[in-house]
Design an enzyme around this catalytic site. Structure first.
Site: not given
Ligand code: F6R
Length: 243
Positions: A70, A139, A141, A146
């Site tokens: 992303d 959440n 994701h 989301e």
């Molecule tokens: C990042 C992504 C997000 C993160 C998620 C967890 O490329 O796609 O889904 O993997 O928000 O983030 P951290 O590792 O910072 O807890």
């Protein structure tokens, strides 16, 4: 019955070691394979270990191809808060990968829907993803998929949830700089990967348990991973030590 392997380890270091070993083994087995990569705090230790292994001559990234999950809409590749920049800093600039073989969705394409379709086609044309690395949001994701009415099949543009914007605003100079939209692989894109490895810290224990063993429902996007035959969740019980 969920087939997800949920492995708990004591420390962030141990989680990073296991993840780096899995990725290194994948690269050795298929030197021109496709890695699906994530940003965020969870994979940083893994990228450090991969960079160390490459510096020692133990790992060769020269044939490796990568696709990232992303990118924020509106952020150019040289924006220090963007995900292309993150990947260069934490991995690509530290290993012998050919940058031309590394792909992150563009956050600044004129037509973002066309960019999403082109990104999806690119992943297909590369032969699909051999090993996809993921983090998970509070959440549930994955990528920036989301909680929603349904599981998105392909790469698309999304409006970020308030909770995600709150969690990620700390990475920006001013909270109001936090983008509202992102481009992300779909849940379907992720599920088409041949193997999936998801990393999470102690604050993700509850959502990882729900994703692995709760109902499969788009209100918890990561629960879709139960539909995949080869998924490992690595949960570390302690956060990283402050540097
Ligand atoms: C990042 C992504 C997000 C993160 C998620 C967890 O490329 O796609 O889904 O993997 O928000 O983030 P951290 O590792 O910072 O807890």
């Amino acid at each position: 019955m969920s087939q997800i392997r949920l492995i708990e380890v004591e420390s962030y270091e141990e989680m990073s070691r296991l993840a780096a070993e899995t990725i290194a083994a994948q690269i050795r087995e298929k030197p021109d394979g496709v890695l699906g990569l994530a940003t965020g705090s969870s994979p940083i230790g893994t990228y450090d270990l991969l960079a160390d292994a490459c510096a020692k001559g133990e790992l060769d990234f020269s044939g490796v191809r990568t696709v990232n999950l992303d990118e924020y809409c509106g952020l150019a590749p040289d924006n220090p808060f963007g995900y292309r920049y993150f990947m260069n800093e934490h991995l690509f600039d530290r290993v012998n990968i050919d940058k031309a073989n590394t792909f992150v969705p563009s956050g600044t394409a004129q037509d973002m829907d066309a960019e999403a379709a082109a990104y999806e086609a690119r992943v297909d044309a590369m032969g699909g993803i051999d090993l996809q690395l993921l983090g998970i949001g509070h959440n549930g994701h994955i990528g920036f998929n989301e909680p929603a009415e349904g599981f998105a099949p392909n790469t698309h543009v999304v409006e970020l949830a308030a909770r995600t914007r709150e969690a990620n605003a700390k990475f920006f100079e001013k909270p109001e700089d936090m983008p509202r939209y992102a481009i992300t692989m779909g849940v379907g894109t992720i599920l088409r990967a041949r193997r999936i490895l998801l990393l999470g810290g102690p604050d993700k224990a509850e959502i990882m348990e729900r994703a692995a063993h709760g109902p499969v429902h788009p209100s918890v996007p990561a629960s879709a991973l139960q539909l995949h035959p080869d998924v490992t969740f690595l949960l570390c019980r302690q956060p990283p030590r402050a540097k």
